[in-house]
Design a protein around this motif. Structure first.
Motif, PDB file in Angstrom:
ATOM      1  N   PHE A 223       0.477  -1.095   0.042  1.00  0.00           N
ATOM      2  CA  PHE A 223       0.204  -0.214   0.061  1.00  0.00           C
ATOM      3  C   PHE A 223       0.796   0.858  -0.361  1.00  0.00           C
ATOM      4  N   ALA A 224       2.542   1.274  -0.167  1.00  0.00           N
ATOM      5  CA  ALA A 224       2.780   2.475  -0.399  1.00  0.00           C
ATOM      6  C   ALA A 224       2.546   3.568  -1.136  1.00  0.00           C
ATOM      7  N   TYR A 225       2.453   4.773  -0.852  1.00  0.00           N
ATOM      8  CA  TYR A 225       2.289   5.906  -1.732  1.00  0.00           C
ATOM      9  C   TYR A 225       0.383   5.979  -1.680  1.00  0.00           C
ATOM     10  N   CYS A 226      -0.076   4.966  -1.120  1.00  0.00           N
ATOM     11  CA  CYS A 226      -1.929   5.761  -0.951  1.00  0.00           C
ATOM     12  C   CYS A 226      -2.168   7.011   0.604  1.00  0.00           C
ATOM     13  N   ASN A 227      -2.011   7.955  -0.822  1.00  0.00           N
ATOM     14  CA  ASN A 227      -2.096   8.583   0.310  1.00  0.00           C
ATOM     15  C   ASN A 227      -3.436   9.312   0.766  1.00  0.00           C
ATOM     16  N   ASN A 228      -3.606   8.769   0.647  1.00  0.00           N
ATOM     17  CA  ASN A 228      -5.898   8.856   1.523  1.00  0.00           C
ATOM     18  C   ASN A 228      -6.218   7.586   1.954  1.00  0.00           C
ATOM     19  N   LEU A 229      -5.077   6.802   3.177  1.00  0.00           N
ATOM     20  CA  LEU A 229      -5.223   6.393   3.230  1.00  0.00           C
ATOM     21  C   LEU A 229      -5.072   7.207   4.880  1.00  0.00           C
ATOM     22  N   SER A 230      -5.664   7.662   5.939  1.00  0.00           N
ATOM     23  CA  SER A 230      -6.145   8.160   7.208  1.00  0.00           C
ATOM     24  C   SER A 230      -5.516   7.354   8.190  1.00  0.00           C
ATOM     25  N   GLU A 231      -6.204   5.608   7.979  1.00  0.00           N
ATOM     26  CA  GLU A 231      -6.521   5.044   9.818  1.00  0.00           C
ATOM     27  C   GLU A 231      -6.067   3.456   9.037  1.00  0.00           C
ATOM     28  N   VAL A 232      -5.600   2.777   9.846  1.00  0.00           N
ATOM     29  CA  VAL A 232      -4.559   1.179   9.235  1.00  0.00           C
ATOM     30  C   VAL A 232      -4.486   0.558  10.900  1.00  0.00           C
ATOM     31  N   LYS A 233      -5.511  -0.657  10.604  1.00  0.00           N
ATOM     32  CA  LYS A 233      -5.718  -1.420  11.495  1.00  0.00           C
ATOM     33  C   LYS A 233      -4.916  -2.685  11.382  1.00  0.00           C
ATOM     34  N   LEU A 234      -4.157  -3.346  11.916  1.00  0.00           N
ATOM     35  CA  LEU A 234      -3.235  -4.066  11.386  1.00  0.00           C
ATOM     36  C   LEU A 234      -4.368  -5.632  12.670  1.00  0.00           C
ATOM     37  N   HIS A 235      -4.302  -6.391  12.474  1.00  0.00           N
ATOM     38  CA  HIS A 235      -5.112  -7.710  13.344  1.00  0.00           C
ATOM     39  C   HIS A 235      -3.570  -8.638  13.664  1.00  0.00           C
ATOM     40  N   ASP A 236      -3.882  -9.686  14.856  1.00  0.00           N
ATOM     41  CA  ASP A 236      -2.711  -9.963  15.943  1.00  0.00           C
ATOM     42  C   ASP A 236      -3.164 -11.215  14.082  1.00  0.00           C
ATOM     43  N   GLY A 237      -1.403 -11.855  14.042  1.00  0.00           N
ATOM     44  CA  GLY A 237      -1.087 -13.226  13.550  1.00  0.00           C
ATOM     45  C   GLY A 237      -0.486 -12.842  12.177  1.00  0.00           C
ATOM     46  N   LEU A 238      -1.044 -11.500  11.675  1.00  0.00           N
ATOM     47  CA  LEU A 238      -0.449 -10.508   9.907  1.00  0.00           C
ATOM     48  C   LEU A 238       1.073 -10.739   9.968  1.00  0.00           C
ATOM     49  N   LEU A 239       1.117 -11.137   8.924  1.00  0.00           N
ATOM     50  CA  LEU A 239       2.773 -10.985   8.350  1.00  0.00           C
ATOM     51  C   LEU A 239       2.839 -10.002   7.282  1.00  0.00           C
ATOM     52  N   VAL A 240       3.659  -8.650   7.843  1.00  0.00           N
ATOM     53  CA  VAL A 240       3.721  -7.513   6.958  1.00  0.00           C
ATOM     54  C   VAL A 240       4.966  -7.328   6.515  1.00  0.00           C
ATOM     55  N   GLY A 241       5.413  -7.005   5.140  1.00  0.00           N
ATOM     56  CA  GLY A 241       6.424  -6.996   4.935  1.00  0.00           C
ATOM     57  C   GLY A 241       6.635  -5.309   4.100  1.00  0.00           C
ATOM     58  N   ARG A 242       8.218  -5.291   4.076  1.00  0.00           N
ATOM     59  CA  ARG A 242       8.987  -4.459   4.073  1.00  0.00           C
ATOM     60  C   ARG A 242       8.483  -3.224   3.413  1.00  0.00           C
TER      61      ARG A 242
END
Length: 465
Positions: A223-242
Motif C-alpha cells: 500500500f505504499a504511496y496510498c496517500n488517501n489512507l488515513s487509518e490502518v488497523k493490523l490484526h494479530d497474526g499478520l505477516l507484514v512486508g517491508r
C-alpha cells in the motif's frame, strides 16, 4: 517499413495476413505506421508479438485480432487500442495490457480450452483467476467463481473507481492494482488470505481499507504511496512486508496488533516517510523483530509507546522523527541500536533502564536533550552514540557515583537530586569527570584503577609504570 500516410489499412484474416516468416525475421514491419487502424496477424507457433512488431508509434490502432494458429501473445503496445480478439489456439498470454489505456473489450474464442473473457476481463477457462482487465473500465464486480487476482491484472487501470471482490477471492497478486490512481473504494473478501507485493502501490485515492480476519500476509510495499489512507488497523497474526504502508502521506493513525514484520535490509520500514502520522498504538505482545526504520521520516509523530517486552530498540526506528518529544524506553530494553533516535531533535529527556547494556553508534545523533538518566551501571556507550555528548544534564545512580567518583566535589556535579538517588552533572556539554580533573583524581586516590570520562566516551584507566 514506414507507412506514415497509410490510413484505414486492414490485414484481413483470410486474404492479407502478415507472413509469419517476415515476423520471425526480426525486422520491424510496422515501424512508424502511425495511421493503421486495424490489424490481423498471421499464425505462427509459439509466436510472441515484440516491441518491434507492435511499437508505440502505431498509436491509431483501435482493433487488434490475433488469428488462429498463434499460440503465445506477450506484447500489445497500442495507445488507442479499444478491442482485442484472441484465438482458440492461444496457449499463453503474458502481454502487459496495462500499456493500452483505452482497451475496453477483450474477446476470446469460445473454443479456446485455456482462456475465457467476460465484460472486458480476461480469465482462465474456469474463470477462477483474473489475468488481465481492459484499462477503460471504471467499475468492476467480479463473478463468484474468481479465487485469485493475477499479477498485473488491473495494473495502471487509471479509470477504475470501485472494485467488488466475491467471497471466493483468497489471493491478490503482485502489482495487481499498481497505479490505479482513481481507485477509491473496494470491498475485500472475508476469505482473503494474501495481498502480494505492490498490490495497491500508488492507489492514491484509496481511502479506508478494512482487512478481513482471515488475511495472513501483506507483501512488501503493498500500500505504499496510498496517500488517501488515513487509518490502518493490523490484526494479530499478520505477516507484514517491508514498506507495506510507506510514503502514505495522509496516514494519521495506526493500530498494530501482534504482527510479524519482515526484516528491513534496504528501503523504508513499515510506516516509513508517513509524514503526517501522529498516533500509533502497538500491542504489548508484538515482536520487535523487523521494526527497523519502521517510523523513519515520520515528521509529525510526537509520541509512541513501544511494547514493554521489547529487548531492543531497533535500528533507525525513529530516524528523523523531528517531532518525537515524549518517549519512554521499556525496562527490559537491553540494546538501543544504531541510528534509533537519529535527529529526533524534539526529544528532551531520556531514561536509560538498568537492563540496558549497549547504546550503539549514532543512536542519539542530533538530539540536544536537556537530561539523560541512567538507572543502573553505565552501559557500553559506543564512541559515536552521542548520548552523553549532547545532554545538558546527566543523572547517575548514587551507588555508581560513590563507586567511581568518590573525590569529585559535589558542587562540580550540582549535588544530588531531591530524592537523594541520582548525581547530576553541571550545565553544558557533559563530562562525568572532565579530562582536566583526571590527574587530580588519580593523585588524590591512587587506589583507583579507573574512572569514567564522558569526554572520551569510556573509562580512563590508572596509568601503570
Amino acid at each position: 517499413m514506414q507507412c506514415v500516410d497509410i490510413e484505414g489499412v486492414e490485414f484481413e484474416v483470410a486474404s492479407r495476413l502478415l507472413p509469419g516468416d517476415l515476423i520471425s525475421s526480426g525486422v520491424a514491419p510496422f515501424f512508424e505506421c502511425s495511421n493503421i487502424v486495424s490489424v490481423a496477424l498471421s499464425p505462427k507457433d509459439a509466436f510472441g508479438y515484440s516491441r518491434d512488431i507492435m511499437p508505440n508509434s502505431m498509436s491509431r490502432i483501435r482493433e487488434l485480432e490475433v488469428v488462429e494458429g498463434v499460440t503465445n501473445v506477450d506484447a500489445v503496445y497500442c495507445g488507442n487500442l479499444t478491442r482485442l480478439v484472441l484465438p482458440a489456439t492461444m496457449e499463453a498470454f503474458s502481454a502487459p495490457v496495462y500499456n493500452n489505456p483505452n482497451l475496453g473489450e477483450i474477446i476470446v474464442s469460445a473454443e479456446n480450452p485455456r482462456f475465457a473473457a467476460k465484460d472486458g476481463i480476461l480469465y482462465d477457462k474456469g474463470m477462477t483467476t483474473v489475468i488481465a482487465c481492459g484499462c477503460a473500465k471504471t467499475k468492476v464486480e467480479l463473478p463468484g467463481t474468481v479465487k485469485a487476482i493475477g499479477k498485473n491484472a488491473f495494473r495502471n487501470c487509471i479509470r477504475i473507481e470501485d472494485v467488488k471482490f466475491p467471497m471466493s477471492v483468497g489471493d491478490i497478486g503482485g502489482s495487481s492494482f499498481y497505479g490505479c490512481t482513481n481507485l477509491a473504494s473496494m470491498t475485500l473478501s472475508e476469505c482473503l488470505t494474501n495481498i502480494a507485493a505492490s498490490a495497491f502501490y500508488k492507489c492514491t485515492r484509496l481511502q479506508d481499507v478494512e482487512f478481513p480476519c482471515a488475511l495472513e500476509n501483506i507483501g512488501d510495499n503493498a500500500f505504499a504511496y496510498c496517500n488517501n489512507l488515513s487509518e490502518v488497523k493490523l490484526h494479530d497474526g499478520l505477516l507484514v512486508g517491508r514498506g507495506a504502508f510507506s510514503y502514505c502521506s495522509g496516514l494519521r493513525n495506526a493500530i498494530v496488533g501482534k504482527v510479524k514484520v519482515s526484516d528491513v535490509r534496504t528501503g523504508q520500514g513499515l510506516f516509513g516517510e508517513c509524514v503526517n502520522l501522529t498516533d500509533v498504538v502497538i500491542d504489548d505482545d508484538a515482536s520487535w523483530l523487523g521494526w527497523s526504520s519502521a517510523f523513519g521520516g515520520c515528521k509529525k509523530l510526537q509520541q509512541v509507546k513501544l511494547p514493554r517486552n521489547w529487548k531492543v530498540i531497533p535500528s533507525q526506528i525513529f530516524y528523523g522523527c523531528v517531532s518525537l518529544s515524549d518517549f519512554e524506553i521499556g525496562n527490559e530494553v537491553e540494546s538501543i541500536d544504531n541510528n534509533a533516535f537519529y535527529y529526533c531533535s524534539s526529544l528532551r529527556s531520556v531514561r536509560i533502564p538498568a537492563e540496558t547494556t549497549n547504546v550503539a553508534n549514532y543512536a542519539f545523533y542530533g538530539v540536544a536533550m536537556k537530561e539523560a538518566v541512567f538507572e543502573g551501571d553505565l552501559p557500553v556507550l559506543q564512541s559515536k552514540c552521542y548520548l552523553i555528548d549532547n545532554a545538558a544534564k546527566v543523572y547517575y545512580p548514587r551507588q555508581f557515583a560513590e563507586h567511581y567518583l568518590p573525590v569529585v566535589p559535589a558542587e562540580k556535579f550540582g549535588g544530588y537530586t531531591e530524592d537523594n538517588q541520582f548525581v547530576k552533572s553541571g550545565e553544558g556539554r557533559l563530562m562525568a569527570i572532565p579530562t582536566s580533573w583526571v590527574n587530580e583524581v588519580f593523585d588524590a586516590h591512587p587506589e583507583l584503577k579507573e574512572v569514567w570520562s564522558g569526554n572520551v566516551g569510556g573509562f580512563i584507566r590508572q596509568p601503570t609504570d
